[in-house]
Design an enzyme around this catalytic site. Structure first.
Site: not given
Length: 272
Positions: A158, A162
């Site tokens: 990600h 995040k």
């Protein structure tokens, strides 16, 4: 109420709303990237008759106290942060709005609080709202069941903003592996979060969980099965957050008007 009865009641409500051409009133928790994209997409969405599908009645940002006076909506959409849970719970309990939640990273106590909202409203919580990821989960369970004795590793990637790891989707995939292995009578499986140092030989009942963070990656999830002289890997790659927004708004359409209760993604989206 049984699942079939809940779905029948919800279907009747949805059909009634469609005939009336009434937009679904939504409130949005969070003004970040997901919250903003949910709003912009909802504001231009149209139903089959060409009328507005949604009406955004509130969007709650950093001032969480605004949840105490925000107008009532049919559905509250929350893809924000675990810190907003008190405001989410307060709004749902005050208004009775259904909740479509994609926030991840809750601890056990927060998860219990989220589940308690199902006593007063319809609640859907999922770590991923992509239809492709739903298919990946089913494929993962099938592979785990059929590839007896294969070592399983899960890798998720990600963007660098995040805040939780592993991702909610990775945990969904882990549950699919563990559930399939235990259903096949192959014992209890457990996650191992990364490896470091002299870890010794791999436990055949461990599932490796690895999190990569960098750049602007919307989300990549790979489940690999390693057997003698062969490997099977299943991958889902998201190129933008729009797929999650589209799935969330599709879920909103199906959650509006449902009776109070805890709902699963497959139940809502596929009737499973």
């Amino acid at each position: 109420m049984a699942s079939e009865e809940r779905m029948a009641a919800a279907g009747a409500t949805a059909a009634s709303a469609a005939v009336a051409g009434t937009p679904i009133k939504i409130a949005i928790m969070g003004e970040g990237r997901m919250g903003s994209l949910i709003r912009s997409t909802a504001e231009v969405a149209r139903d089959e008759a060409g009328a507005p599908a949604f009406e955004v009645v509130a969007q709650i940002g950093f001032d969480l106290s605004a949840a105490d006076s925000a107008p009532a909506a049919d559905v509250l959409v929350d893809f924000s942060n675990v810190a907003t849970l008190p405001a989410v719970a307060s709004y749902v309990r005050r208004t009775g709005a259904a909740l479509v939640s994609g926030t991840t990273g809750y601890d056990d106590a927060q998860t219990a609080e989220l589940r308690s909202l199902a006593d007063v409203a319809a609640v859907l919580h999922s770590g991923n709202y992509s239809l492709g990821v739903a298919v990946l989960r089913h494929a993962t369970a099938l592979a785990a069941r059929e590839l007896a004795g294969f070592d399983v590793e899960i890798i998720e990637t990600h963007h660098n903003q995040k805040v939780d790891a592993p991702s909610g989707t990775a945990n969904i995939l882990l549950d699919a592996v563990v559930g399939a292995e235990e259903a096949a009578g192959r014992g209890e499986y457990h996650p191992v979060f990364g490896r470091h140092g002299m870890v010794g030989a791999r436990d055949p009942r461990e599932v490796g969980m690895h999190s990569l963070r960098g750049g602007t990656v919307a989300g990549v999830h790979t489940v690999s099965f390693f057997g003698p002289d062969e490997e099977v890997s299943l991958t889902h790659r998201a190129t933008s957050r729009q797929i999650f927004v589209n799935g969330a708004l599709a879920a909103v359409r199906r959650m509006a008007g449902r009776p109070a209760g805890w709902y699963g993604f497959d139940e809502v989206m596929f009737g499973a």
